[in-house]
Design a protein around this motif. Structure first.
Motif, PDB file in Angstrom:
ATOM      1  N   LEU A 122       0.959  -1.252  -0.095  1.00 50.25           N
ATOM      2  CA  LEU A 122       0.352   0.164   0.131  1.00 50.25           C
ATOM      3  C   LEU A 122       0.716   0.974   0.016  1.00 50.25           C
ATOM      4  N   PHE A 123       1.979   0.974   1.030  1.00 49.44           N
ATOM      5  CA  PHE A 123       2.903   2.507   0.354  1.00 49.44           C
ATOM      6  C   PHE A 123       3.159   2.534  -0.908  1.00 49.44           C
ATOM      7  N   THR A 124       4.264   1.756  -1.041  1.00 51.46           N
ATOM      8  CA  THR A 124       3.909   1.806  -2.968  1.00 51.46           C
ATOM      9  C   THR A 124       3.993   2.343  -3.730  1.00 51.46           C
ATOM     10  N   GLN A 125       2.122   2.268  -3.542  1.00 48.51           N
ATOM     11  CA  GLN A 125       0.975   3.272  -4.423  1.00 48.51           C
ATOM     12  C   GLN A 125       1.436   4.300  -3.942  1.00 48.51           C
ATOM     13  N   ILE A 126       1.246   5.055  -3.096  1.00 45.59           N
ATOM     14  CA  ILE A 126       1.085   6.202  -2.414  1.00 45.59           C
ATOM     15  C   ILE A 126       2.886   6.956  -2.049  1.00 45.59           C
ATOM     16  N   GLU A 127       3.418   6.344  -3.479  1.00 48.30           N
ATOM     17  CA  GLU A 127       4.486   6.425  -3.032  1.00 48.30           C
ATOM     18  C   GLU A 127       5.043   7.691  -4.704  1.00 48.30           C
ATOM     19  N   ARG A 128       4.016   7.466  -5.660  1.00 47.74           N
ATOM     20  CA  ARG A 128       4.375   8.627  -6.109  1.00 47.74           C
ATOM     21  C   ARG A 128       3.578  10.266  -5.959  1.00 47.74           C
ATOM     22  N   PRO A 129       2.133   9.514  -6.161  1.00 44.93           N
ATOM     23  CA  PRO A 129       1.059  11.231  -5.453  1.00 44.93           C
ATOM     24  C   PRO A 129       1.812  12.178  -3.859  1.00 44.93           C
ATOM     25  N   TYR A 130       2.863  10.824  -3.259  1.00 47.30           N
ATOM     26  CA  TYR A 130       4.000  11.496  -2.448  1.00 47.30           C
ATOM     27  C   TYR A 130       4.317  12.587  -2.555  1.00 47.30           C
ATOM     28  N   ALA A 131       5.584  11.786  -3.138  1.00 47.47           N
ATOM     29  CA  ALA A 131       6.541  12.766  -3.435  1.00 47.47           C
ATOM     30  C   ALA A 131       6.061  13.634  -4.533  1.00 47.47           C
ATOM     31  N   ALA A 132       4.896  14.278  -5.030  1.00 44.69           N
ATOM     32  CA  ALA A 132       5.134  14.281  -6.103  1.00 44.69           C
ATOM     33  C   ALA A 132       4.415  15.972  -4.734  1.00 44.69           C
ATOM     34  N   VAL A 133       3.356  15.915  -3.876  1.00 41.71           N
ATOM     35  CA  VAL A 133       2.751  16.560  -3.377  1.00 41.71           C
ATOM     36  C   VAL A 133       3.925  16.930  -1.774  1.00 41.71           C
ATOM     37  N   LEU A 134       5.219  16.482  -2.150  1.00 39.69           N
ATOM     38  CA  LEU A 134       6.622  16.675  -1.303  1.00 39.69           C
ATOM     39  C   LEU A 134       7.248  17.607  -2.347  1.00 39.69           C
ATOM     40  N   ASP A 135       8.431  17.413  -3.587  1.00 44.63           N
ATOM     41  CA  ASP A 135       8.514  18.185  -3.928  1.00 44.63           C
ATOM     42  C   ASP A 135       7.798  19.548  -4.199  1.00 44.63           C
ATOM     43  N   ALA A 136       6.525  19.361  -4.921  1.00 47.19           N
ATOM     44  CA  ALA A 136       5.494  20.692  -4.313  1.00 47.19           C
ATOM     45  C   ALA A 136       6.008  21.174  -3.398  1.00 47.19           C
ATOM     46  N   ALA A 137       5.898  21.216  -2.185  1.00 49.46           N
ATOM     47  CA  ALA A 137       5.857  21.775  -1.042  1.00 49.46           C
ATOM     48  C   ALA A 137       6.609  22.259  -0.640  1.00 49.46           C
ATOM     49  N   ARG A 138       8.037  21.458  -1.373  1.00 48.51           N
ATOM     50  CA  ARG A 138       8.822  22.157  -1.749  1.00 48.51           C
ATOM     51  C   ARG A 138      10.349  23.289  -2.095  1.00 48.51           C
ATOM     52  N   SER A 139       8.848  23.010  -3.056  1.00 46.53           N
ATOM     53  CA  SER A 139       9.705  24.394  -3.739  1.00 46.53           C
ATOM     54  C   SER A 139       8.879  25.291  -3.433  1.00 46.53           C
TER      55      SER A 139
END
Length: 519
Positions: A122-139
């Motif tokens: 389940l964590f593998t399935q959310i890795e892509r949206p998690y990384a996208a939100v994380l990178d966007a927030a960091r930017s």
């Protein structure tokens, strides 16, 4: 044919001993096994509850990140932008750490990280949206003033947040289901162990208790003889001892030391109960009596004792249950704690605080500084120190006496503590040196505080009309993990700044000021 009673009489002590050893060994083994398994599962359940809570909070944090990012797009005022940026940074830090802890483990937050294959998937399935939100927030945090970049990042967060929330919801449900499965398994395992233990107890009753009856009767007689010996020990004991009935708390016996301690004769003491000497208006006494009636083990428990004049004294009481004259009783060992407590409090105060200034001592202060640096490095909060030096202390001691010097130290300490926040720390490093630890404070804020301290000292100098000046020199430095590996390095930098300030003062005093007329 021998009767059952006669057969029991013929069982030797050695046979009984071995039967007891075998039976008790089995019971002990089953009890230990039961406790080990159950405690292991309970500990796992505690982790599971915490994990479910953290996982549930992840959804809330992701929503907070999305809302805060969206608000930033429409924030016009600089104050609002700054506040929202700080809120976003804090939420993102918590969100990222919790995600990593849920996946890999975080000892400090109580996350074991030992996930099942289903949860890992389940964590593998959310890795892509998690990384996208994380990178966007960091930017967003990296370029808070870039409107185009901000709008793009917000769109990315809004696009991927639903997928993350749905995946996180599945993870929470899976965590909860696995926790309930563990509870079900624990219940069945406990029932099985209990059934085996009961079987062993039944066997023990049939093969041990019956033949042991006559031997117990013999031992009871020996116990009565030992009670007589206990009476003798009470009489000669150098400690104040009371023998109290465990049910009614009536006093059965008091030795000579206890009689002197209470201020009554033994005859007068045994006519009353423990309530007569422990007034239940005191919370400590009421809790003590409640614990005593609940058969709780008590060791050096602090109570308030009333003597014959109804004067109150702090007392330490240790309790041991015994059987006395065929009934359950308590032996109470009593020690007067008033003087002991005063001495301990005095030692603790002088170990923690400086006697003259009333500020925290150097040793404890440096420990607190190290903790503040660790917290600042971990949480990113700004911590500033002010190293202050009391100008002219040695000259005051030499010319006007140490009493005036102590007054000067105490006055400066009072001024400093009156200006800092409750969460800040004031320390006397020794001699004429002081240190302030200011949390959530910039160097400019530290400088402003010290300027206010100088103004207040000038007011006191005018009011007190002392034959000396009240001046301080100071250096203010913000803690930086890159520059200050230790507390000593941070203090050394502030000390160097203070020394330059002090040198500049001396140079100003030596320069001619206007026209000087000879007298």
């Amino acid at each position: 044919m021998l009767t059952e009673r006669a057969q029991a009489a013929h069982v030797s002590a050695g046979q009984l001993r071995w039967r007891y050893i075998v039976a008790l060994s089995l019971i002990a083994f089953m009890t230990i096994a039961s406790q080990v398994v159950v405690q292991f599962l309970i500990a796992g359940k505690q982790h599971d509850t915490h994990v479910v809570n953290i996982a549930g909070r992840q959804r809330m944090l992701s929503q907070t990140i999305a809302k805060t990012s969206s608000y930033l797009v429409h924030a016009d005022a600089l104050d609002a932008q700054s506040r929202l940026t700080d809120q976003l940074a804090q939420s993102l830090s918590q969100w990222e750490r919790a995600h990593r802890g849920l996946l890999l483990g975080d000892t400090e937050h109580g996350l074991p990280g030992k996930n099942s294959a289903a949860i890992k998937a389940l964590f593998t399935q959310i890795e892509r949206p998690y990384a996208a939100v994380l990178d966007a927030a960091r930017s967003i945090l990296a370029s808070p003033g870039n409107t185009a970049e901000l709008a793009k990042a917000v769109r990315i967060i809004q696009e991927h947040e639903p997928a993350f929330l749905k995946g996180m919801n599945d993870i929470v449900l899976r965590f909860d289901q696995e926790a309930r499965d563990k509870i079900t398994f624990a219940r069945w395992l406990e029932l099985g162990l209990m059934a085996v233990t009961l079987l062993v107890l039944l066997l023990e009753a049939g093969f041990i208790f019956a033949p042991a009856t006559r031997r117990i009767e013999h031992d009871m007689q020996e116990l009565a003889n030992r009670e007589d010996d206990l009476e003798s020990l009470f009489t000669v004991s150098p400690t104040a001892i009371l023998l109290v009935d465990s049910k009614k708390l009536t006093i059965l016996h008091a030795n000579r030391k206890a009689a002197n301690f209470i201020g009554l004769s033994n005859t007068e003491i045994v006519q009353g109960t423990l309530y007569d000497h422990l007034d239940d208006h005191y919370d400590a006494n009421r809790r003590f009596l409640e614990k005593l009636l609940n058969d709780e083990a008590l060791n050096e428990y602090e109570v308030v004792r009333l003597d014959a004049r109804r004067s109150a004294f702090e007392t330490l009481v240790s309790v041991r249950p015994i059987t006395y004259a065929g009934r359950s009783a308590f032996v109470l060992g009593i020690t007067n704690a008033t003087e002991l407590k005063k001495a301990q409090e005095t030692l603790e105060f002088f170990a923690t605080f400086d006697e003259v200034s009333g500020l925290m001592s150097r040793h404890i202060g440096l420990l607190m500084l190290n903790k503040s640096m660790e917290r600042s490095k971990r949480d990113g909060e700004q911590t500033t120190i002010c190293f202050a030096d009391l100008d002219g202390l040695m000259a005051v001691n030499d010319r006007f006496g140490r009493a005036e010097g102590d007054w000067l130290i105490h006055t400066v300490a009072q001024v400093l503590t009156g200006l800092i926040e409750p969460s800040d720390i004031a320390i006397r490093l020794g001699g004429d040196e002081f240190l302030l630890i200011l949390h959530h404070c910039s160097p400019e804020g530290g400088d402003f505080l010290m300027y206010r301290a100088e103004e207040r000292l000038a007011e006191i100098e005018s009011e007190a009309k002392k034959p000396f000046h009240l001046h301080i020199s100071f250096g203010t430095v913000a803690y930086s993990p890159d520059r200050h590996a230790t507390a000593n390095e941070l203090i050394a930098e502030a000390d160097a700044l203070m020394s330059r300030v002090k040198q500049e003062k001396k140079l100003r005093l030596k320069r001619p000021q206007g026209h000087v007329h000879a007298v």
